[in-house]
Write a protein that holds these residues in place. Structure first.
Motif, mmCIF file in Angstrom:
data_model
loop_
_atom_site.group_PDB
_atom_site.id
_atom_site.type_symbol
_atom_site.label_atom_id
_atom_site.label_comp_id
_atom_site.label_asym_id
_atom_site.label_seq_id
_atom_site.Cartn_x
_atom_site.Cartn_y
_atom_site.Cartn_z
ATOM 1 N N MET A 74 0.820 -1.220 0.000
ATOM 2 C CA MET A 74 0.000 0.000 0.000
ATOM 3 C C MET A 74 0.851 1.267 0.000
ATOM 4 O O MET A 74 0.376 2.325 -0.387
ATOM 5 N N VAL A 75 2.063 1.174 0.480
ATOM 6 C CA VAL A 75 2.956 2.340 0.473
ATOM 7 C C VAL A 75 3.717 2.423 -0.854
ATOM 8 O O VAL A 75 3.889 3.501 -1.420
ATOM 9 N N PRO A 78 1.165 2.910 -4.762
ATOM 10 C CA PRO A 78 0.683 4.242 -5.148
ATOM 11 C C PRO A 78 1.819 5.210 -5.483
ATOM 12 O O PRO A 78 1.695 6.012 -6.420
ATOM 13 N N ARG A 79 2.936 5.120 -4.749
ATOM 14 C CA ARG A 79 4.066 6.013 -5.029
ATOM 15 C C ARG A 79 4.640 5.719 -6.413
ATOM 16 O O ARG A 79 4.988 6.632 -7.165
ATOM 17 N N VAL A 82 2.037 6.998 -9.162
ATOM 18 C CA VAL A 82 2.045 8.455 -9.345
ATOM 19 C C VAL A 82 3.362 8.887 -9.992
ATOM 20 O O VAL A 82 3.382 9.749 -10.881
ATOM 21 N N PRO B 38 -4.683 2.722 -0.147
ATOM 22 C CA PRO B 38 -4.055 3.043 -1.442
ATOM 23 C C PRO B 38 -4.536 4.366 -2.023
ATOM 24 O O PRO B 38 -3.744 5.134 -2.578
ATOM 25 N N MET B 41 -2.911 7.122 -0.020
ATOM 26 C CA MET B 41 -1.485 7.225 -0.365
ATOM 27 C C MET B 41 -1.300 7.880 -1.730
ATOM 28 O O MET B 41 -0.370 8.673 -1.937
ATOM 29 N N THR B 42 -2.185 7.538 -2.673
ATOM 30 C CA THR B 42 -2.095 8.134 -4.015
ATOM 31 C C THR B 42 -2.308 9.643 -3.928
ATOM 32 O O THR B 42 -1.533 10.423 -4.506
ATOM 33 N N THR B 45 0.669 11.319 -2.326
ATOM 34 C CA THR B 45 1.837 11.378 -3.215
ATOM 35 C C THR B 45 1.663 12.462 -4.281
ATOM 36 O O THR B 45 2.607 13.190 -4.599
ATOM 37 N N TYR B 49 4.167 15.699 -4.808
ATOM 38 C CA TYR B 49 4.803 16.146 -6.065
ATOM 39 C C TYR B 49 4.474 17.608 -6.341
ATOM 40 O O TYR B 49 5.327 18.378 -6.790
#
Lengths: 211, 74
Positions: A74-75, A78-79, A82, B38, B41-42, B45, B49
């Motif tokens: 989950m960490v 998504p990172r 993106v 998720p 977190m998206t 993130t 940025y």
């Protein structure tokens, strides 16, 4: 300017793709996986492998390892997603590709080892001689020092003799049942017992008894 | 796309929402739990940025103003 930057140690803030005046959490989120995430992934893999290293498995260890692995996914995912979508994220992914790959690589290695029961096989192979020696001693009428204690690399809660067979009941294995390993060189054990047996290798059988 | 809040708000919000929903939904809520973090977190993130891009732009303009062709005004 970023291309000529000196290589920094793993997880150094200088390796993060950000300018000055950016919050630490922001640096972490836009940076590659660092030592903490890679360490947690390794720990999750080790817990899962340990959890599957005995018949019936270690329930709580496997649950904890699974939750850790889910947290890492989950960490990490998504990172990565993106970073792939954003134009200012892709250079960081290319520069630190090894660190990004480390997480799924560790996951794949763990999954392959779990699929082939490698941790169980290795643990048993390293323990077989000691367990057989204890079983032979018990069948010959001698006393055993493994009740309770260790038999090879397995922690046993009891060692039970049924005729020419010896069962090592393993500590903390299973969820709603007790599991163990039975040494029976002459015949398949358990025709006259409530427990169930499954052939494992050579004279060894997996033993299971429901609560 | 502009998202509200800071990255930390989304992460803490995701954790809290997951923990709060565990009680009323119990075991049947597990597909939901798998989506909340998720998504949080998206969003965090994306915000990170954007924050880094703003910081880079601010740093760049500050350097331009300090360069000899743009002397600082008194």
């Amino acid at each position: 300017m970023f291309g000529k930057a000196q290589e920094q140690p793993l997880d150094s803030p200088m390796t993060r793709y950000a300018g000055p005046g950016v919050r630490p959490l922001t640096r972490v989120l836009i940076g590659p996986p660092g030592l903490p995430l890679i360490s947690v992934t390794t720990l999750a893999g080790l817990l899962l492998l340990y959890g599957a290293s005995a018949p019936g498995g270690y329930f709580m260890t496997s649950i904890f390892g699974g939750l850790l692995a889910m947290g890492v996914a989950m960490v990490w995912a998504p990172r990565l997603l993106v970073g792939l979508v954003r134009a200012d994220g892709r250079p960081g992914l290319r520069r630190h590709w090894a660190r990004w790959v480390a997480i799924p690589l560790l996951g794949t290695v763990t999954a392959v080892l779990l699929t082939f029961d490698t941790s169980y096989a290795v643990r048993f192979a390293l323990s077989e001689k000691s367990m057989e020696a204890i079983a032979r001693e018990l069948v010959a009428g001698g006393k055993t020092s493994a009740d309770p204690g260790w038999a090879g690399l397995f922690q046993v809660s009891s060692v039970e003799r049924q005729g020419g067979a010896v069962t090592f009941v393993l500590e903390d294995t299973g969820f709603l049942a007790r599991y163990g390993l039975t040494w029976s060189p002459d015949r398949k054990p358990g025709v006259d017992s409530d427990a169930s047996y499954r052939h494992f290798t050579g004279p060894w059988y997996e033993w299971m008894e429901r609560f | 796309m502009t998202l509200p809040g800071r990255p930390v708000d989304w992460i803490v919000g995701g954790v809290v929402l997951t923990l709060v929903l565990i009680y009323p939904l119990g075991g049947i809520g597990w597909p939901l739990y798998l989506f909340i973090m998720p998504l949080a977190m998206t969003a965090a993130t994306v915000l990170a940025y954007q924050e880094a891009a703003r910081a880079r732009a601010a740093g760049l303009s500050a350097r331009r103003e300090q360069s000899p062709s743009h002397p600082p005004q008194e």
